[in-house]
Design a protein around this motif. Structure first.
Motif, mmCIF file in Angstrom:
data_model
loop_
_atom_site.group_PDB
_atom_site.id
_atom_site.type_symbol
_atom_site.label_atom_id
_atom_site.label_comp_id
_atom_site.label_asym_id
_atom_site.label_seq_id
_atom_site.Cartn_x
_atom_site.Cartn_y
_atom_site.Cartn_z
ATOM 1 N N SER A 1 3.596 6.075 9.773
ATOM 2 C CA SER A 1 4.474 6.916 8.956
ATOM 3 C C SER A 1 3.854 7.213 7.593
ATOM 4 C CB SER A 1 5.828 6.224 8.757
ATOM 5 O OG SER A 1 5.675 5.037 8.014
ATOM 6 N N LEU A 2 3.988 8.473 7.197
ATOM 7 C CA LEU A 2 3.470 8.970 5.916
ATOM 8 C C LEU A 2 1.989 8.654 5.717
ATOM 9 C CD1 LEU A 2 6.437 8.352 3.454
ATOM 10 C CD2 LEU A 2 5.703 10.494 4.474
ATOM 11 N N LEU B 1 11.649 5.611 2.712
ATOM 12 C CA LEU B 1 12.164 4.241 2.713
ATOM 13 C C LEU B 1 12.605 3.793 4.091
ATOM 14 C CD1 LEU B 1 14.221 4.359 -0.605
ATOM 15 C CD2 LEU B 1 12.060 3.182 -0.213
ATOM 16 N N VAL B 2 13.137 4.708 4.894
ATOM 17 C CA VAL B 2 13.637 4.339 6.222
ATOM 18 C C VAL B 2 12.487 3.991 7.153
ATOM 19 C CG1 VAL B 2 14.732 5.250 8.307
ATOM 20 C CG2 VAL B 2 15.821 5.576 6.084
ATOM 21 N N ASN B 3 11.403 4.742 7.082
ATOM 22 C CA ASN B 3 10.253 4.513 7.970
ATOM 23 C C ASN B 3 9.310 3.491 7.347
ATOM 24 O OD1 ASN B 3 10.430 6.682 10.237
ATOM 25 N ND2 ASN B 3 10.942 7.778 8.359
ATOM 26 N N LEU C 1 0.823 -1.202 0.000
ATOM 27 C CA LEU C 1 0.000 0.000 0.000
ATOM 28 C C LEU C 1 0.857 1.252 0.000
ATOM 29 C CD1 LEU C 1 -2.707 -1.080 2.594
ATOM 30 C CD2 LEU C 1 -2.946 -0.987 0.117
ATOM 31 N N ARG C 2 1.912 1.252 0.832
ATOM 32 C CA ARG C 2 2.767 2.430 0.945
ATOM 33 C C ARG C 2 3.500 2.723 -0.352
ATOM 34 N NH1 ARG C 2 6.010 4.344 5.079
ATOM 35 N NH2 ARG C 2 7.649 4.555 3.541
ATOM 36 N N GLU D 1 5.242 15.588 14.538
ATOM 37 C CA GLU D 1 6.317 16.516 14.162
ATOM 38 C C GLU D 1 7.142 15.951 13.012
ATOM 39 O OE1 GLU D 1 8.835 19.607 16.834
ATOM 40 O OE2 GLU D 1 8.961 17.500 17.409
ATOM 41 N N GLU D 2 7.483 14.656 13.085
ATOM 42 C CA GLU D 2 8.242 14.017 12.001
ATOM 43 C C GLU D 2 7.403 13.913 10.733
ATOM 44 O OE1 GLU D 2 11.199 10.941 14.300
ATOM 45 O OE2 GLU D 2 9.053 10.529 14.381
ATOM 46 N N GLU D 3 6.118 13.629 10.889
ATOM 47 C CA GLU D 3 5.226 13.541 9.733
ATOM 48 C C GLU D 3 5.123 14.888 9.024
ATOM 49 O OE1 GLU D 3 2.076 11.451 7.393
ATOM 50 O OE2 GLU D 3 3.843 10.870 8.552
ATOM 51 N N VAL D 4 5.002 15.952 9.801
ATOM 52 C CA VAL D 4 4.916 17.299 9.211
ATOM 53 C C VAL D 4 6.214 17.668 8.505
ATOM 54 C CG1 VAL D 4 4.705 19.758 9.776
ATOM 55 C CG2 VAL D 4 3.120 18.106 10.794
#
Length: 368
Positions: free
Chosen positions: A258-259, A209-211, A166-167, A220-223
């Motif tokens: 993630s994402l 790719l890392v997440n 899916l990702r 915060e990381e998503e933004v």
């Protein structure tokens, strides 16, 4: 826990359990016979016979265990397996009876009749049948645990594979458009802008790719990832793309897949920004409401014009991003999330997502 470590742990538990039950079972058997003989007034010599019988049984059943292991690993037909087990029990019962008779003869100097030997053999057959039944029941229990773990591992791997699929369906159009934009910048001698776009693209792809899809990251990381993506898109759309983010301070450390939001924003750009001559605005609001994390994503595009088309869009044609986001949420939060897609009164589309509020440090929050 991996399947290999689980099986190793189960093997150690099974080995430990066998010896505990083996010792406890034969001690109980010996104590019961000793108390019975004491109650019947037997002399001290009979207690010696009981002790020899217990030791003999203990050793014989260890030998039986080795034979049963060979039989279990030989893949014999069921009928052959049963006959082999019965034969082993009878042979071992005869051996035990012979030892018992020999000890009695040595102590009391009497001759025992064939009937005594047969009776003792039947008794030992009964004892070994109980031991054999317990042995196979316990081994079958551990086998079921191993099969259950294998099934859970297979299901988990299938879910992870599905989430990854899916990702990694999300980015091909974005990647092609970005590479075309970079190519255009190079052809028009805008090398600085092209280099900046390449740097942002590299950072976004590395983040993507890392997440892993099943991994959770902070808002915060998503933004941060969203800004990498949107900075690239702003090179394409310039002033036509307007961004309005409102992230509450107490929601910045909340965890989400993630994402999760990137494909929804990609969808908004495709359907709400790109077709509009004047472009539009994409708004993102994230806030905490006690133990619920509330996410609201809006755009100023054409929205969904009718109820019929809205139903159709929910199922089929809103693009891969929205359908995949629904599936990811269903996989990761079964029965514990909400996603709603509606037209806004002022025009455009809004997507509301509610998830359990959780942080890396505290886990799932409770009501304050």
């Amino acid at each position: 826990m991996s399947l290999e470590s689980f099986i190793e742990k189960q093997y150690k538990q099974k080995e430990s359990l066998f010896w505990k039950l083996q010792v406890a079972g034969w001690l109980t058997f010996g104590a019961t016979r000793a108390l019975n003989s004491f109650a019947l007034g037997d002399d001290i010599n009979f207690q010696l016979i009981v002790a020899v019988s217990v030791v003999s049984g203990f050793l014989i059943t260890i030998l039986l265990r080795l034979v049963y292991r060979k039989l279990r690993s030989s893949n014999l037909p069921a009928s052959t397996m049963v006959l082999s087990i019965i034969s082993c029990i009878v042979v071992c019962a005869v051996i035990l009876s012979a030892i018992d008779i020999w000890i009695v003869v040595q102590i009391y100097f009497i001759d025992l009749l064939v009937n005594d030997f047969a009776g003792r053999s039947l008794y030992n057959v009964f004892v070994l049948l109980i031991w054999t039944g317990a042995y196979f029941i316990i081994n079958y229990h551990f086998l079921l645990l191993e099969e259950k773990e294998k099934t859970l591992q297979a299901v988990a791997q299938a879910h992870q594979s599905q989430l990854k699929m899916l990702r990694y369906q999300l980015n091909p159009h974005f990647l092609f458009n970005t590479l075309n934009a970079i190519s255009t910048l190079v052809l028009t001698n805008q090398s600085k802008e092209a280099n900046g776009m390449l740097t942002k693209l590299s950072a976004f792809l590395r983040f993507s790719l890392v997440n892993q899809p099943q991994q959770k990251i902070t808002i915060e990381e998503e933004v941060y990832a969203l800004w990498l993506y949107l900075d690239i898109e702003k090179v394409r759309f310039q002033e036509r793309l307007k961004i309005d983010f409102n992230i509450a301070d107490d929601a910045k450390q909340a965890l989400i897949p993630s994402l999760l939001l990137q494909p929804l924003i990609e969808n908004a750009i495709k359907y709400a920004i790109a077709p509009m001559e004047d472009g539009g605005t994409i708004s993102l609001s994230v806030k905490r409401d006690r133990k619920i994390l509330k996410i609201l994503l809006c755009d100023t595009g054409p929205g969904l014009p009718s109820e019929e088309e809205m139903k159709k869009t929910r199922d089929d044609s809103s693009g891969v991003g929205l359908a995949n986001t629904k599936t990811r949420l269903l996989e990761l939060y079964p029965g514990n999330h909400n996603i709603a897609i509606n037209n806004r009164e002022e025009g455009g589309l809004q997507i509301f997502i509610a998830l359990p509020f959780e942080t890396a440090a505290e886990g799932k929050e409770t009501n304050e």
